[in-house]
Write an enzyme that holds these catalytic residues in place. Sequence first.
Site: not given
Length: 516
Positions: A326, A368
Amino acid sequence: MAFLVAGTLQVASQVADARESLGRKGKYSVKGPRVALALCSSEVSASTVALLEGVFQTLGFESCRRQKASVQGFCGELTRFRERLDAHGGLVGCAFVALVAAPRQLRQSQQLLLELSRCKALWGRPKVFLLLSSAPGGEWAGRGPQVGGRTEWGWAGGLRPSVQAHVLLLLHPAVPEPGAFLASLGELCGHRPHWSLLQLLTEVFSRIAEESAGAAYCPVLRSSLRGALCLGKVEPWGPEPEPGPSAQYDLSGARAALLLAVTQDRPGAQHDVEALGSLCQALGFETTLRTDPTAQAFQEEMAQFRKRLDAHRGPVSCALVALMAHGGPQGQLLGADGQEGQLEMLVQELSHCRALRGRPKIFLLQACRGGHRDAGVEPAAFPWFRRWLRAPPATPSQADVLHICTDVQGSSSRGPTPGSPNQADVLMVYAAAEGCVAYRDEKGSDFIQMLVEVLRADPKADLLEQVTEVNRQVCELDVLGPDCDERRKACLEIRSSLRRRLCLQRYNTGGLAGME
């Protein structure tokens, strides 16, 4: 009624031109006028501006506008430039914008990039940004090489990727002889009209590295191009061009790969790990895999990886690092413990590896880089009309930009920092544009899965061209995130300081015993 018909015909023309732009072999057609704009601060000399105009002409930009303005006024001038292009009434083939100011003044180039990305006339078309640092007085610090008994002058350029599909970024530090860069680029453009801009820049990097041996000089390019951009006066899909740059990295030594992947709470991540691990093995990389590392473990694993490479007795020819996790709101990596790790520190760690001096270092980042979900851009039309036209899918709004920057200290970009030989020979590929979401589902991520497919299909091809092809395929997809009901677009960001061609075709190597 006449207004509706005229608007319908204009949209139909835009859709047809957009389909043609990348419709043949993944190459830009660059149909339509090529326009250029030079924005210069007051201290920039007339000779510098003349150099820029000469380069514009060499690259085939017929329309060149020159404007003196303060750095604070650049955005307003660029807005007026965009409005003139939109008032043109048709698509523009390509736009080239050069921003010239004193060192460290061009610190917020992202806003300027976003301004031009709003231009409807450039929908799906390449946009080139050149950020130049001009020394006080506006004169260049050095001369170019001797050509035919006379001294050739040139300029150095740089660019960054906020608008990232179809975009290329080139960063330069304070260069001892910036004229050498532009002299080499101009010469190559004239003698190698079939070469893509990526090929030209790679060759220029190689020449500059030879001329600046021992100097702290390292160009970097960043690209979200979806295809080959050829600015020579030839059709890009004509007869097969002559081969690209002949200089190629020697990969006959050992190859090593480090895969660090957070799989918990990331459905489909295991498929990416398996696909990438299998690819690395097929390409001859001795692979180390660590799953669910904490933020601290990311740094520790990278440090251990570097030490093992330095301890290897034979030559190490290439290293590949894949980071899958992430991402934080500012592009940080989140470990399995939820803590933030800094990507720059990981890149810096490997740049200190003695065994990899002058060797290619590849970073793949599936994470991300912010929370923005890009809806893309497309010609305005009624839904039924678009279906009738069989219009191509929307293009990511960060697409089609080439960014070249000389004022590295003033750049807010992350990644390999020019100015040190340690940062040369780095290729970084991000799964998302800066500030955007990276997508993944139960089958894995589009970035990793398509990368594996493209590299397996033709490992002999140049890696920079291959990741550009991956970007083209990613940009064509419509994605639907788990917390968003509307389809969105994604594109890659490619940053490179490679100075030679990089082909991952497997050789018989001695391997790295004991890498695990």
